[in-house]
Design a protein around this motif. Structure first.
Motif, PDB file in Angstrom:
ATOM      1  N   TYR C  27      49.372  21.236  54.495  1.00 25.03           N
ATOM      2  CA  TYR C  27      48.784  21.317  54.221  1.00 25.03           C
ATOM      3  C   TYR C  27      48.416  21.100  52.415  1.00 25.03           C
ATOM      4  CZ  TYR C  27      43.788  23.124  51.865  1.00 25.03           C
ATOM      5  OH  TYR C  27      43.214  23.255  50.886  1.00 25.03           O
ATOM      6  N   GLN C  31      46.013  18.452  52.540  1.00 26.81           N
ATOM      7  CA  GLN C  31      44.992  19.280  52.787  1.00 26.81           C
ATOM      8  C   GLN C  31      44.220  19.471  54.046  1.00 26.81           C
ATOM      9  OE1 GLN C  31      45.244  17.095  49.689  1.00 26.81           O
ATOM     10  NE2 GLN C  31      46.620  18.484  49.390  1.00 26.81           N
ATOM     11  N   ALA C 165      60.157  12.535  48.559  1.00 30.79           N
ATOM     12  CA  ALA C 165      59.336  11.528  48.764  1.00 30.79           C
ATOM     13  C   ALA C 165      57.785  11.922  49.388  1.00 30.79           C
ATOM     14  CB  ALA C 165      58.756  10.384  49.805  1.00 30.79           C
ATOM     15  N   ARG C 167      57.755  15.318  48.436  1.00 29.26           N
ATOM     16  CA  ARG C 167      56.956  16.246  47.428  1.00 29.26           C
ATOM     17  C   ARG C 167      55.904  15.301  46.212  1.00 29.26           C
ATOM     18  NH1 ARG C 167      61.250  18.772  43.990  1.00 29.26           N
ATOM     19  NH2 ARG C 167      62.537  17.223  45.558  1.00 29.26           N
ATOM     20  N   ALA C 168      56.545  14.340  45.825  1.00 30.99           N
ATOM     21  CA  ALA C 168      55.721  13.361  45.953  1.00 30.99           C
ATOM     22  C   ALA C 168      54.094  13.182  46.416  1.00 30.99           C
ATOM     23  CB  ALA C 168      56.286  11.993  44.880  1.00 30.99           C
ATOM     24  N   SER C 170      53.020  15.474  47.961  1.00 29.64           N
ATOM     25  CA  SER C 170      52.009  16.051  48.027  1.00 29.64           C
ATOM     26  C   SER C 170      51.050  16.543  46.266  1.00 29.64           C
ATOM     27  CB  SER C 170      52.632  16.966  48.713  1.00 29.64           C
ATOM     28  OG  SER C 170      53.409  17.736  47.493  1.00 29.64           O
ATOM     29  N   GLU C 171      52.387  16.174  45.723  1.00 29.60           N
ATOM     30  CA  GLU C 171      51.791  16.166  44.198  1.00 29.60           C
ATOM     31  C   GLU C 171      50.305  15.123  44.089  1.00 29.60           C
ATOM     32  OE1 GLU C 171      54.342  16.557  40.537  1.00 29.60           O
ATOM     33  OE2 GLU C 171      52.988  15.935  39.768  1.00 29.60           O
ATOM     34  N   ASP C 172      50.651  14.188  44.046  1.00 27.90           N
ATOM     35  CA  ASP C 172      50.156  12.748  43.972  1.00 27.90           C
ATOM     36  C   ASP C 172      50.479  11.855  44.893  1.00 27.90           C
ATOM     37  OD1 ASP C 172      48.343  10.634  42.664  1.00 27.90           O
ATOM     38  OD2 ASP C 172      49.175  11.487  40.730  1.00 27.90           O
ATOM     39  N   ALA C 176      51.820   8.081  44.264  1.00 33.71           N
ATOM     40  CA  ALA C 176      53.372   7.981  45.474  1.00 33.71           C
ATOM     41  C   ALA C 176      53.246   6.614  45.939  1.00 33.71           C
ATOM     42  CB  ALA C 176      53.405   9.322  46.238  1.00 33.71           C
TER      43      ALA C 176
END
Lengths: 299, 394, 290, 247, 271
Positions: C27, C31, C165, C167-168, C170-172, C176
């Protein structure tokens, strides 16, 4: 024509079509919530069960006329819808979906634990009041009502919320109120559908209305095409009849059903009739049928 | 663009109409030509799930039905006609079950045999009743089944008959004084069995020291068992199904509790030992039918041998035997009435008295409820069910 | 007494947590509520069972084998059923996921039959007693293994190149890819990681609760998803916290007599938390963007 | 720059954009724009909001697919190259609004910038960047979300430099920064260019853009409406006209 | 009917009276960063008031506060002397303020006509019972809504395209439709957020005409815009925001020659 009569006279077809009609009413309600207003609901079957139990209990304990009970079941479901919608309609997207899913499961567990609903044993001996004609008439009424709703000031406000909630609010739409109203109308239809279900199968128990049924209704709506009345009709027809038609593949049928769902989404992510509304369909039909009609008129 | 958009619609429409026509042909065949065919065969409908949650019951019941029909046809059929099975598989799904029952009725079956579960039987019964077709459930034990109408029958050993008999045995022969009672909430079978046991336990002065409830499909009973471990009791009365029963006993052994459990035929299934292993040793299960190889005689013995031969040496369970008896009961009623018309032979069926089947003696009481004798009490010994005692019903 | 229930709850909770991690990671990155995740867990359990029962390998090898089957399976599911739908409406991949669930459930039912199967006793019933609390050997193994796996995951996400990578991404997602990160590969990796944990969870649960059947993924999957949302979906510590919380709450709920409301406990808690903290216990607040 | 093409030495620019067309769902964002960036220069794209500046950069980075025209980098057509390969080929971008990974530390952000690098020199580059932005070194273990706007912009630039790009795309580096910081950022841009990186700059702050760039293109509604040497366009008159609407 | 009702004709005569809109010491911050600091704005009836400033200066934030999407951390917003600080957006629209968005927020999958009809929402009443019943009153109202919608489409020149889906319109037409949709609510104040962005010279000229027409209806216009030529040619009053603070205000001429403004826009040269 003879073919149609054959269908009506064959109790098996009648049963299958009756069930289809019952699901269709609930699916139309869900389409109003999800397709037209853009709000997720993963617990629609719970409202069916609320309608089913309330109307069945009225029939069994109060002996009021069927149509009164049906209507009451719908209204009680709508009322429960409002109770759920007020706090939760502030949530968006998946979070709303999960909340409704959770609500659905809670309702199921409550029915299992309640004395008056017969607990897990369920309610038996409900008189058979639902027949094909009643369902057919109610389907037509629902389609007609939904068509009127979506083609009105009210319906446009719902569409505006679906398209862009912030823009809708700056156009003067009280989004929360409209979402709650749309949700409760959807629940009303689910309640009616539940009442018909109870008086058709004559026996209900809580496990009939689990999340699997909620997702089944969602499948009808999404695969048919969100925000499309003919889409919901087609989706419900195809998917509720599919298990019957796929009977010849025996134990493989659910395998095919699952694969079919994936394939339909991958190849047509907006559903079979996504975005096609009833008005368009009439217009298109008129356009197509006009020239031949004129020709035959001459002959 | 417009055209492209409508392609899937067209395909679907074609598909649906094709399927409709296909289904329609099927219906026609059944309806039209069958009128002629009815003269040659008597149709028996099977209602049950060959897939889904209750597939095991459905499949075993069908095996019994098939054996019975085979035996009848080998002996020259019924009223000079061959008997034919029409299968109605509802995939353990209640909303499909109604349609399947309707379909069996449109295919002009003389009787519907099944469903082995109470829930779906209650769904199918009103349909059979209003169409005046005999429904003989080969497994429904819950309450409120035969009350649905005078065409509805069952051939099962009823808990209301068996549980008190077993309780008497617990009190008088095993000298139990205190028990823990475990119910599967959400399971109709378990809830009604619990009620019956409560009355019986009270009658024979056995105290219920604690009650626990579990849910179907639960796998973790650590909390309930931890609660039980505080109490002293002679044994556990478990009213649920074997899956939960086995896991519950495992958890008890894990937490060091040594008591055995006793329960109804919901616990009957080889999976009990498969899942429960050593933990279910000594567990007691009552049933209306058991393979008691040493003492089986007559048709029961024949039935067991035939079943073994057909199933690579596997032994039949209650569902197969009840399926077999259900067909035979109906067949005998048809013979006695000399008619395959349900409205006619239903009378004879209701008058069944001291009828001998593979599961024992069956009589129908005034409410068309079967009174069966005997009750078999089984015990798990070395990973197998063995008959502990046979309790006759007077 | 309550301490003992706490141990039971934590054992149950750690299995929820293992599965919840897969939901939360997927998710977080795309998402998507991957409803087929419960089925991956179920298949993991079956592979473990077959390895132990038929091939007689030891328990740890069976767990590795389950992972070896589930990882490519999950990657395949993503490729076939989700990737083509990445830009469509939110509901399309959801329906597709349900389709995958039904497909896998039926497939396994056809292959293995519908009835629950037991796990052969590979670990003896030793009970360790610590004062008022007792641990069975299986419980110890589950708690230790689950903790180890979660630490391993934490290490992977925190310190490896791929984890960073993830984490990057999933944030943007877009930025990324501007960094030269192959986002598709990162997504596949995320599914793989989630599947490995679910497979392990499947084998552990199979061993502990001893009941493996084709529909076992449904309820557990749903509850684990609840755990993920409860903890704050997208957050890895949140999934662990949510899982533990749910496990303990359920066991205590049953212990104090709400046995029959067991399934409602999970969802009731979830709704309460969502209404007061709409993104879960450890979730990031959402900013209304104009 | 010279390359052999069809057996002959020909001049090719580092970046050559020819007739680029981009549309989003029926709306044309770029209508056949063409421009060049030579190795070693700073070129600025200026224009109002919605003119298509960011779309141009997003297309160059592969985030948006062109519907027509070609983009050549170093002589290679790269219309269909996915974003992660674009970085490998030597183009990196400082996106609009900085977009640092707020939940990653400063150090991790820089590591992400070097994601495609397989040589062992990453540590060396980090040292270089810390030399250029000492404040980043002070905060290297802090989450990027806790940095101030100016620090985030520096991190975004540093991150883009981590891949040792030949061409650096910068999207409005001065947006939302206080004037003092703007000056600082622009001197950094000049420095980066002096140390050998070619820069394509999208900017609203026209004067700043003029002061650092050699050449300039003016975009309006997806079209290039003016271009030239910065020295020719330097007169305040023209820019004032474009920006403040003076007649 | 309220649908077709025009706001009271208020023109030059009202100048000396209370301003239509007043922002008093409005401040807001996002994640600790101040986006607006003690901003004071007064907008008089019938005027075209422009808000300019570099990207990120806080112009759209001002609009978001006025239209109720954001709640200011401190300060008040008065409209017709009513305190509307922090009121829900739909209530503010009801009072007579409407807006467009910088990054076009049309109802993309609805037709041009439906977009405009939704604009009439606040000036009409039928609910879902009316939708089902379609009583005479409802039908009449629908007629009025339709009339009003066509009227505003006429203003922006989109009558021909009334059955086109909004998402299929050209960029410039989408901006115009946003204006039409806003106009449909019969506002007294309309907030236009970068209406000229992405338009070509010809379209911009058309837009100037549209805004003049709006002013002609007696509607006060507040404008955020980057195209200075456009702003300067049309505005009565220009206010300049920089880093969340008002740095200048006055007639276009005054502003254009204000050194602080020039510096904010062009920046200082690098030394």
């Amino acid at each position: 024509m003879e073919f149609l009569l054959d269908i009506i006279n064959n109790p098996y077809y009648e049963q299958v079509l009756t069930m289809m009609g019952i699901y269709l009413i609930a699916a139309l309600g869900l389409n109003l919530i999800t397709g037209y207003t853009g709000q997720f609901s993963f617990g629609h079957a719970a409202f069916m069960s609320i309608g089913a139990y309330s109307s069945a209990l009225m029939t069994l304990k109060m002996h009021t006329p069927f149509l009164v009970n049906l209507l009451a079941g719908g209204l009680i479901a709508a009322f429960c819808g409002i109770l759920l919608a007020f706090p939760s309609m502030r949530l968006t997207g998946d979070y709303l979906g999960i909340t409704t899913l959770g609500f659905g499961e809670i309702v199921r567990v409550l029915f299992i634990n309640m004395e008056i609903t017969g607990g897990a044993i369920g309610l038996a001996g409900i008189p058979k009041e639902t027949d094909f004609v009643t369902v057919f008439v109610l389907v037509i009424l629902s389609v007609w009502g939904l068509y009127r709703i979506v083609n009105s000031r009210f319906g446009r406000a719902l569409a505006a919320i679906r398209e862009d909630e912030i823009a809708a609010e700056t156009m003067g739409v009280n989004a929360l109120m409209y979402k709650v109203e749309s949700f409760s109308i959807g629940c009303f239809l689910a309640g009616i559908s539940g009442g018909l279900y109870a008086h058709s199968l004559q026996y209900i128990n809580p496990s009939d209305f689990g999340f699997a049924k909620s997702f089944e209704l969602l499948n009808f709506v999404v695969i048919g095409g969100l925000g499309s009345i003919p889409g919901t009709v087609l989706g419900t027809a195809v998917l509720s009849l599919a298990p019957e038609f796929l009977r010849f593949v025996k134990e493989y049928r659910m395998l095919i059903y699952g694969a079919l769902m994936v394939a339909m989404m991958v190849f047509r992510p907006n559903g079979i009739l996504g975005g096609v509304n009833l008005g368009d369909l009439f217009r298109r039909l008129k356009r197509r049928t006009k020239p031949p009609a004129a020709a035959s008129g001459g002959a | 663009m417009k055209f492209k958009k409508s392609i899937p619609m067209i395909i679907l429409t074609v598909l649906i109409s094709a399927a409709m026509v296909l289904a329609g042909c099927g219906g026609q065949k059944d309806g039209g030509k069958d009128a002629a065919k009815t003269a040659e065969t008597i149709k028996i409908g099977f209602l049950g799930g060959k897939t889904g949650n209750h597939a095991h019951y459905g499949i075993e019941t069908l095996k019994g039905i098939q054996m019975a029909v085979e035996d009848i046809n080998k002996a020259g059929g019924l009223l000079g006609k061959k008997v034919e099975i029409v299968e109605g598989d509802h995939g353990s799904n209640s909303s499909e079950a109604a349609a399947v029952t309707q379909k069996l009725i449109t295919q002009k079956v003389a009787a519907v045999i099944g469903d082995p579960t109470t829930g779906i039987t209650k769904l199918a019964a009103p349909i059979c009743q209003s169409n005046k077709v005999v429904l003989m459930s080969a497994g429904a034990v819950g309450s409120g089944v035969v009350e649905i109408g005078n065409f509805i029958f069952r051939d099962t050993l009823l808990d209301a008959v068996a549980a008190p008999a077993v309780t008497r045995y617990l009190a008088e022969d095993l000298k139990w004084k205190k028990v823990a009672l475990v119910t599967t909430t959400g399971l109709a079978y378990s809830e009604s069995l619990t009620k019956i046991f409560k009355d019986a336990l009270a009658k024979y002065n056995i105290e219920i020291v604690t009650e626990a409830s579990i849910m179907e499909k639960d796998t973790n009973f650590s909390a309930q068992v931890t609660n039980l471990s505080k109490k002293q009791f002679d044994g556990v009365v478990f009213t649920g199904y074997y899956t939960e029963g086995a896991l519950f006993m495992k958890e008890m052994r894990k937490q060091g509790l040594k008591q055995v459990m006793v329960g109804g035929d919901g616990l009957l299934g080889n999976e009990l030992m498969g899942l429960g292993e050593k933990a279910v040793e000594g567990s007691m299960v009552y049933t209306g039918f058991a393979v008691d190889l040493n003492n089986a005689t007559g048709i029961t013995k024949e039935f067991i041998e035939k079943y073994k031969a057909k199933n690579n040496g596997a032994l039949p369970d209650m569902f197969a035997a009840q399926g077999y008896d259900a067909v035979m009961l109906v067949a005998d009623a048809i013979k006695a009435a000399n008619s395959a018309d349900p409205s006619v032979f239903r009378e004879k069926l209701a008058q069944t008295k001291d009828w001998k089947g593979v599961t024992g003696t069956i009589s129908m009481d005034a409410n068309r409820e079967p009174v069966k004798s005997p009750v078999y009490l089984l015990e798990v010994k070395d990973g197998k069910f063995a008959v502990k005692t046979v309790i006759p019903i007077k | 007494m309550y301490l003992q229930q706490l141990v039971n709850g934590l054992t149950l909770g750690s299995t929820y947590a293992l599965i919840a991690l897969g939901y939360t990671m997927v998710y977080g990155i795309i998402q998507l509520i991957n409803f087929a995740h419960g089925e991956v867990y179920m298949i993991g359990a079956f592979v473990g069972l077959i390895m132990v029962a038929v091939y007689k390998v030891n328990f740890f090898l069976a767990m590795l084998a389950a992972m070896a089957v589930c990882v490519p399976l999950a990657v395949l599911i993503e490729r076939v059923a989700y990737r083509p739908l990445r830009r469509s409406t939110r509901l399309a991949p959801l329906i597709s996921a349900i389709g995958v669930s039904i497909f896998l459930q039926t497939l396994v039912t056809l292959m293995e039959g519908p009835n629950p199967k037991g796990f052969p006793q590979v670990i003896e019933d030793t009970v360790y007693v610590f004062g008022p609390v007792q641990f069975s050997k299986v419980q110890v193994i589950i708690l230790v293994l689950a903790a180890l796996l979660m630490l391993l995951l934490q290490y992977t996400v925190k310190y490896t190149r791929m984890g960073k990578a993830m984490r990057a991404t999933s944030e943007d997602y877009e930025t990324a890819s501007l960094m030269g990160i192959n986002v598709n590969r990162v997504i596949s990796f995320t599914f793989a990681l989630g599947a490995a944990l679910a497979a392990a969870g499947g084998v552990l649960v199979g061993m502990y609760f001893n009941s493996i059947y084709p529909l076992m993924g449904v309820t557990v999957g749903l509850k684990s998803f609840c755990a993920a949302v409860l903890g704050g979906i997208g957050s890895i510590p949140g999934a662990v916290l949510g899982g533990m919380f749910l496990g303990v709450a359920e066991v205590f709920g049953v212990a104090v007599g709400f046995d029959t409301y067991r399934d409602a406990i999970a969802f009731g808690l979830l709704i309460l938390v969502l209404l007061f903290k709409p993104t879960g216990l450890l979730g990031m607040p959402i900013q209304r963007k104009v | 720059m010279k390359r052999i093409s069809a057996g002959r030495w020909v001049e090719i620019a580092l970046l050559e954009v020819d007739g680029l067309n981009v549309s989003y769902g029926g709306i044309k964002a770029l209508r056949g724009i063409s421009f060049k960036v030579e190795e070693g220069e700073i070129v600025a794209l200026i224009g109002a909001n919605g003119a298509g500046k960011s779309t141009t950069l997003r297309t160059l980075s592969g985030l948006v697919r062109a519907h027509g025209g070609t983009v050549k980098f170093n002589g290679v057509v790269m219309n269909k190259v996915p974003p992660f390969r674009v970085v490998e080929m030597g183009i990196s971008q400082v996106p609009e609004g900085r977009r640092v990974f707020t939940r990653l530390t400063v150090m991790e952000n820089l590591e992400m910038g070097a994601y495609t690098r397989k040589d062992g020199g990453v540590k060396e580059t980090v040292r270089e960047i810390f030399k250029r932005f000492p404040r980043l070194e002070e905060r290297k273990n802090q989450l990027a979300g806790t940095l101030s706007g100016g620090e985030q912009q520096m991190l975004a630039i540093g991150r883009a430099l981590m891949s040792r790009p030949r061409l650096l795309l910068m999207d409005e580096p001065s947006m939302g920064l206080a004037p003092m910081l703007v000056n600082e950022i622009f001197s950094i841009i000049k420095e980066i260019n002096r140390s050998g990186t070619t820069i394509l700059l999208v900017e609203q702050n026209a004067k700043m853009a003029l002061s650092v760039s050699r050449r300039l293109y003016v975009l309006e509604t997806g079209e290039i409406v003016a271009s030239g040497e910065a020295s020719d366009l330097a007169g305040d008159e023209l820019i004032r006209k474009a920006y403040l609407g003076m007649h | 009917m309220p649908v077709s009702g025009q706001p009271a004709k208020m023109t030059g005569e009202c100048r000396s009276m209370q301003p239509l809109l007043k922002l008093e010491q409005v401040s807001i911050n996002f994640g600790g960063l101040a986006a607006l600091e003690s901003v004071d704005i007064q907008v008089e009836r019938g005027k075209i008031f422009s808000l300019i400033g570099p990207n990120g200066a806080g112009k759209s934030t001002v609009f978001n506060i006025i239209s109720g999407i954001y709640r200011p951390a401190s300060g008040r917003v008065l409209f017709k002397n009513i305190d509307i600080t922090g009121r829900k957006p739909y209530l503010i629209t009801d009072l007579g303020i409407t807006r467009t968005f910088q990054n076009i927020r049309l109802f993309k999958n609805l037709t041009v006509l439906d977009n405009a009809r939704i604009g009439c929402h606040t000036r009409s009443r039928a609910g879902f019972i009316g939708a089902l019943g379609r009583f005479k009153k409802v039908r009449e109202e629908e007629g009025l809504i339709r009339g009003r919608a066509m009227e505003v489409l006429e203003v922006v020149g989109l009558t021909e395209k009334s059955n086109v889906l909004a998402k299929n319109l050209a960029y410039g037409d989408q901006r115009k439709l946003e204006i039409a949709r806003a106009l449909a609510s019969s506002p007294e104040l309309i907030l236009l957020d970068e209406p000229a962005a992405g338009m070509n010279v010809l379209e911009k000229q058309g837009l100037v005409d549209v805004i003049e027409k709006i002013r002609g209806m007696g509607i006060t216009v507040m404008l955020v815009e980057h195209d200075m030529k456009f702003v300067m040619s049309i505005s009565d009053y220009v206010a300049v925001l920089n880093y969340g603070m008002l740095i200048a205000g006055g007639s276009p001429d005054q502003v254009q020659n204000n050194p602080a403004v020039i510096e904010a826009y062009l920046g200082r040269e690098v030394g």
